[in-house]
Scaffold this active site. Structure first.
Site, PDB file in Angstrom:
ATOM      1  N   ASP A  55      61.812 -89.790 -14.281  1.00 33.57           N
ATOM      2  CA  ASP A  55      62.990 -90.463 -14.858  1.00 33.57           C
ATOM      3  C   ASP A  55      63.821 -91.095 -13.738  1.00 33.57           C
ATOM      4  O   ASP A  55      64.809 -91.788 -13.999  1.00 33.57           O
ATOM      5  CB  ASP A  55      63.822 -89.521 -15.739  1.00 33.57           C
ATOM      6  N   SER A  56      63.367 -90.929 -12.480  1.00 33.39           N
ATOM      7  CA  SER A  56      63.967 -91.661 -11.357  1.00 33.39           C
ATOM      8  C   SER A  56      63.811 -93.165 -11.561  1.00 33.39           C
ATOM      9  O   SER A  56      64.444 -93.952 -10.864  1.00 33.39           O
ATOM     10  CB  SER A  56      63.318 -91.232 -10.031  1.00 33.39           C
ATOM     11  N   GLU A 193      62.801 -79.101  -5.838  1.00 29.63           N
ATOM     12  CA  GLU A 193      63.526 -80.231  -5.238  1.00 29.63           C
ATOM     13  C   GLU A 193      64.715 -79.716  -4.432  1.00 29.63           C
ATOM     14  O   GLU A 193      65.556 -78.972  -4.962  1.00 29.63           O
ATOM     15  CB  GLU A 193      63.995 -81.212  -6.339  1.00 29.63           C
TER      16      GLU A 193
HETATM   17  O1  KIV Z   1      62.128 -88.317 -11.446  1.00 31.19           O
HETATM   18  C1  KIV Z   1      61.495 -88.067 -10.402  1.00 31.19           C
HETATM   19  O2  KIV Z   1      61.031 -88.976  -9.683  1.00 31.19           O
HETATM   20  C2  KIV Z   1      61.291 -86.676 -10.047  1.00 31.19           C
HETATM   21  C3  KIV Z   1      60.726 -86.381  -8.691  1.00 31.19           C
HETATM   22  C4  KIV Z   1      61.690 -86.710  -7.631  1.00 31.19           C
HETATM   23  C5  KIV Z   1      60.246 -84.984  -8.589  1.00 31.19           C
HETATM   24  O3  KIV Z   1      61.589 -85.819 -10.821  1.00 31.19           O
END
Ligand code: KIV
Length: 261
Positions: A55-56, A193
Site C-alpha cells: 500500500d506504499s 519493519e
Molecule cells: O507497503 C509496503 O511497501 C510495505 C513494505 C514496506 C513492507 O508494507
C-alpha cells in the site's frame, strides 16, 4: 543471494516459504515491491523470490502523504496489473487501512482482493486479537497471510510517527509475543519493519517461519525494499537504510531534456 537460482526459476509456494530459514539455507528471501504491469514483467524474468504490491503505492505512485488514503478498490486495480505481468512469481497484496477493521469487513475485503487480483497471498498490519482471529479464518478458507509488525504505517498517527520499535523492554516483549502469536495464527512469514536489529535477530531465531526485514538489520531471514527506493525512481532521496543502485529519476530527466533539445 536469493532463495531461488536462475536454473530453478519457478514460483515459490507457501510450503517452501513457510519453512525457509536463512541459517539453514545461507540465503536471503528477497522481496521487492511492485505496482505496475511493465515492472512486474521485468521482475518476472529475474530471480526475485517474492513481489509485494504494497500500500506504499499510495506514497510513491499516487503522491499521498500517508498509506491511510489507499482504498481496497485501488489495491485490487494495482494488484491485478502486477499479477498479470508476473505469472511466475509469488505475489502478495496489502490489505489497506480500514479494510479489516472488523472480522466481517476483513473477510469480505480479503476475498475481494484475493479473488479479483489473482495474487497468491495477502499481507496485513498488526497483531491484536482481531487481526489474529482474521488471519486464522483467512488461512482456514485458503488465503495465505503475511504478517507485518514494528513500524506499521497504517497506524502512524496512533504510533506517534516513524521510528525504530523494540528499544525498550515493554516494546521488546510486545513484539516477541506478537511474532509468536502471528505464527500460531497461521502466517507463513512476517515483515519486521524498523525493529531494533538485536530484537529482529531474536525474533528470527524464535520463529520457524521466515522474518522479512526492512530497516531492521541484516539478521532477518529475508529483506524487502520499495523498488522506487532501490532504483531512486522518485525526486526525493530514499531512506538511509536503502542504498539506491542508480538514480533513475535523474537519468530519465536527462533523457527528456536531451530529447527536448
Ligand atoms: O507497503 C509496503 O511497501 C510495505 C513494505 C514496506 C513492507 O508494507
Amino acid at each position: 543471494m536469493t532463495y531461488l537460482n536462475a536454473k530453478n526459476n519457478q514460483k515459490l509456494n507457501t510450503r517452501q516459504i513457510r519453512s525457509f530459514k536463512k541459517k539453514t539455507t545461507n540465503k536471503n528471501l528477497q522481496m521487492l515491491t511492485c505496482y505496475d504491469f511493465q515492472t512486474s514483467q521485468l521482475l518476472n524474468e529475474t530471480n526475485l523470490d517474492l513481489i509485494l504490491v504494497g500500500d506504499s503505492l499510495g506514497n510513491v505512485i499516487l503522491g499521498y502523504d500517508y498509506t491511510i488514503e489507499v482504498s481496497i478498490d485501488t489495491m485490487v486495480l494495482f494488484s491485478k496489473a502486477v499479477k498479470k505481468g508476473a505469472p511466475e512469481k509469488f505475489v502478495i497484496a496489502d490489505l489497506p487501512f480500514g479494510s479489516y477493521a472488523s472480522m466481517e469487513l476483513g473477510l469480505a475485503n480479503s476475498i475481494k482482493l484475493f479473488q479479483q487480483s489473482g495474487v497468491e497471498a495477502l499481507k496485513l498490519e498488526g497483531a491484536y486479537t482481531q487481526e489474529l482471529q482474521l488471519i486464522e479464518r483467512l488461512t482456514q478458507i485458503g488465503i495465505p497471510v503475511m504478517g507485518h509488525i514494528g513500524l506499521t504505517p497504517q497506524s502512524v498517527h496512533e504510533q506517534g510517527g516513524y521510528y525504530t520499535h523494540g528499544k525498550d523492554e515493554y516494546s521488546q516483549k510486545k513484539l516477541m509475543n506478537e511474532s509468536l502469536a502471528l505464527q500460531a495464527a497461521g502466517c507463513f512469514a512476517i515483515v519486521l519493519e524498523f525493529v531494533e536489529q538485536g530484537l529482529a535477530q531474536k525474533i528470527t531465531e524464535a520463529l520457524t517461519i521466515p522474518t522479512i526485514g526492512i530497516g531492521s538489520g541484516t539478521m532477518t531471514d529475508g529483506q524487502v525494499l520499495v523498488i522506487n527506493d532501490l532504483l531512486h525512481l522518485g525526486k526525493n532521496d530514499p531512506p538511509k537504510f536503502c542504498k539506491p543502485l542508480a538514480n533513475i529519476y535523474q537519468t530519465k530527466k536527462q533523457l527528456i531534456e536531451d530529447y527536448l533539445k
